[in-house]
Design a protein around this motif. Structure first.
Motif, PDB file in Angstrom:
ATOM      1  N   ALA A  22       0.950  -1.264   0.180  1.00 44.08           N
ATOM      2  CA  ALA A  22       0.004  -0.011  -0.067  1.00 44.08           C
ATOM      3  C   ALA A  22       0.977   1.177  -0.015  1.00 44.08           C
ATOM      4  CB  ALA A  22      -1.173   0.053   1.416  1.00 44.08           C
ATOM      5  N   GLN A  23       0.322   2.073  -0.591  1.00 48.97           N
ATOM      6  CA  GLN A  23       1.532   3.495  -0.720  1.00 48.97           C
ATOM      7  C   GLN A  23       1.262   4.170   0.462  1.00 48.97           C
ATOM      8  OE1 GLN A  23       0.035   6.286  -3.598  1.00 48.97           O
ATOM      9  NE2 GLN A  23       1.669   7.590  -3.353  1.00 48.97           N
ATOM     10  N   ARG A  24       2.726   4.352   1.026  1.00 44.78           N
ATOM     11  CA  ARG A  24       2.485   5.004   2.514  1.00 44.78           C
ATOM     12  C   ARG A  24       3.533   6.269   2.431  1.00 44.78           C
ATOM     13  NH1 ARG A  24       2.766  -0.513   4.543  1.00 44.78           N
ATOM     14  NH2 ARG A  24       5.030  -0.300   4.955  1.00 44.78           N
ATOM     15  N   VAL A  25       4.216   6.281   1.096  1.00 42.38           N
ATOM     16  CA  VAL A  25       5.256   7.412   1.065  1.00 42.38           C
ATOM     17  C   VAL A  25       4.752   8.180  -0.231  1.00 42.38           C
ATOM     18  CG1 VAL A  25       7.087   6.293   2.127  1.00 42.38           C
ATOM     19  CG2 VAL A  25       6.844   6.038  -0.255  1.00 42.38           C
ATOM     20  N   SER A  26       5.418   9.366  -0.166  1.00 40.12           N
ATOM     21  CA  SER A  26       5.316  10.221  -1.428  1.00 40.12           C
ATOM     22  C   SER A  26       6.663  11.178  -1.579  1.00 40.12           C
ATOM     23  CB  SER A  26       4.100  11.476  -1.155  1.00 40.12           C
ATOM     24  OG  SER A  26       4.485  12.273  -0.182  1.00 40.12           O
ATOM     25  N   ILE A  27       6.762  11.603  -2.929  1.00 42.89           N
ATOM     26  CA  ILE A  27       7.851  12.277  -3.175  1.00 42.89           C
ATOM     27  C   ILE A  27       7.804  13.665  -2.649  1.00 42.89           C
ATOM     28  CG2 ILE A  27       9.498  13.371  -5.153  1.00 42.89           C
ATOM     29  CD1 ILE A  27       8.528  10.929  -6.852  1.00 42.89           C
ATOM     30  N   VAL A  28       8.940  14.464  -2.153  1.00 41.17           N
ATOM     31  CA  VAL A  28       8.931  15.433  -1.457  1.00 41.17           C
ATOM     32  C   VAL A  28      10.179  16.145  -1.854  1.00 41.17           C
ATOM     33  CG1 VAL A  28       8.928  16.835   0.725  1.00 41.17           C
ATOM     34  CG2 VAL A  28       7.560  14.969   0.638  1.00 41.17           C
ATOM     35  N   LEU A  29      10.077  17.693  -2.242  1.00 38.12           N
ATOM     36  CA  LEU A  29      11.031  18.466  -2.716  1.00 38.12           C
ATOM     37  C   LEU A  29      11.443  19.434  -1.659  1.00 38.12           C
ATOM     38  CD1 LEU A  29      13.242  19.465  -4.772  1.00 38.12           C
ATOM     39  CD2 LEU A  29      11.359  21.206  -5.511  1.00 38.12           C
ATOM     40  N   GLU A  30      12.579  19.349  -1.070  1.00 38.31           N
ATOM     41  CA  GLU A  30      13.055  20.161   0.142  1.00 38.31           C
ATOM     42  C   GLU A  30      14.377  20.910  -0.415  1.00 38.31           C
ATOM     43  OE1 GLU A  30      14.723  19.382   4.263  1.00 38.31           O
ATOM     44  OE2 GLU A  30      12.546  19.082   4.295  1.00 38.31           O
ATOM     45  N   GLY A  31      13.959  22.281  -0.433  1.00 36.09           N
ATOM     46  CA  GLY A  31      15.223  22.912  -1.275  1.00 36.09           C
ATOM     47  C   GLY A  31      15.408  22.648  -2.739  1.00 36.09           C
TER      48      GLY A  31
END
Length: 390
Positions: A22-31
């Protein structure tokens, strides 16, 4: 003249069996860096230290500062180490696999970096480009779909499960799906076609190992999802992939393309043998073929004539009752087109330069035309459509 060998290997998109997580993560851009964050806890499970990211099917592909890629599942667990130049998912009935490239060598990995096909083979660049393009930046193939791979200069055939289906003895190999199979809701292994070359011998084999086309000589210029184009001496021949039936080569015009005939119907192909039209025209011929000024063709479809440019685009969708070249021996001579009983003059750029004002016309030489207008009066007209005298 050297003719460059050109192949187009077509990819096939099959249904993708998702990784059972099951999807539990997502892509995140930091800086300016990417990472993976847990959706529920809002905490990073993969620290933001990657220069680019992509979501492919049920996997996340992250690229580090050195350009190396790795893969993570939807729980944020790394499933392919970050050391590959390219990674594409492969669907499988039981597992999920990845086609990977490391320093120009290709192989197939299973989950947890399990080696299914050793990363030591070469795959033609155009085959990979076609696969990725057709799958919208994803390579999604079934484990039964064979892959042509190269070892020490010889091609063999492997499936997504790692089995070698054909030995490494071929000078060239291409796997593709013929056009007649496109309309099927599902593809099966026997729908595929495999083109092989050994010396001067070329063969097309179907998914049941039956030879559907063969040639003992000549040079294969191009293979697409419908036809094989073969050069023998100065003659280009084309054969249907599915049946091996020949289609007739009609004309080769410098600076433009080729006209082929099939079952009494004509089609236009580009200079590199891409099919630009269907076999739908009752006649097809060049009326302007000037590398500097342009290319025009007259195509008859049912009871109408259409003017086509070199890309097979109709310049007027209404069409004409008749098309004629005024001074056939002069490349710069305008064209006459008729609707009803009256003719108009068309420039070699495909644009009308007079109204439909003429009952008749003839070539008078010296870049002049004698035309009879609506009133029956003869007029001397220049190639630019300007009346010179009556």
């Amino acid at each position: 003249m050297m003719i460059r060998l050109l192949f187009l290997c077509i990819a096939f998109i099959f249904s993708v069996n998702q990784i059972a997580v099951a999807q539990r993560v997502s892509i995140v851009l930091e800086g300016s860096m990417f990472g993976l964050k847990n959706i529920e806890t809002d905490k990073f499970v993969v620290k933001p230290k990657y220069s680019s990211s992509k979501k492919l099917a049920s996997a996340y592909i992250l690229t580090d500062k050195k350009g190396k890629k790795g893969a993570w599942d939807e729980a944020g667990k790394q499933i392919v180490k970050t050391k590959y130049d390219e990674i594409y998912p492969i669907s499988d009935a039981l597992n999920y696999k990845f086609l990977v490239n490391q320093s120009g060598k290709w192989g197939i990995l299973g989950l947890k970096n399990k080696v299914v096909v050793p990363v030591k083979y070469q795959i033609k660049a155009e085959a990979i480009a076609s696969l990725v393009r057709n799958a919208k930046d994803e390579l999604i193939i079934d484990s039964l779909h064979p892959i042509a791979i190269n070892q020490n200069g010889k091609f063999g055939l492997s499936d997504g499960a790692g089995s070698i289906l054909l030995p490494f003895k071929y000078d060239y190999m291409c796997v593709y799906l013929p056009r007649e199979a496109y309309n099927k809701s599902e593809y099966a292994a026997f729908d595929l076609r495999i083109l092989t070359q050994q010396g001067n011998s070329w063969n097309v084999v179907d998914g049941k190992s039956r030879v559907v086309w063969s040639s003992a000589g000549g040079e294969v210029l191009r293979v697409d999802d419908s036809y094989i184009f073969l050069l023998t001496g100065d003659v280009i021949a084309a054969f249907e992939i599915g049946t091996g039936a020949p289609i007739s080569y009609v004309a080769n015009k410098q600076n433009s393309g080729y006209i082929f005939q099939k079952n009494g119907k004509y089609a236009l192909m580009s200079g590199n043998l891409l099919l630009l039209t269907e076999f739908s025209y009752d006649s097809l011929s060049y009326i302007v073929n000037d590398g500097e000024k342009g290319v025009l063709l007259a195509a008859k479809e049912k009871d109408k004539f259409f003017i086509l440019n070199e890309y097979a685009v109709k310049l007027d969708i209404e069409g004409y009752d008749e098309v004629a070249k005024i001074c056939a021996s002069d490349l710069k001579s305008p064209i006459m087109v008729r609707r009803g009983k009256l003719w108009a003059m068309m420039g070699i750029n495909g644009q009308l330069i007079t109204e439909f004002n003429f009952q008749d016309f003839l070539c008078n030489g010296k870049r002049k035309i004698v035309a009879v207008n609506r009133l029956g009066v003869k007029e001397n007209i220049g190639y630019d459509g300007i009346i010179l005298s009556k």
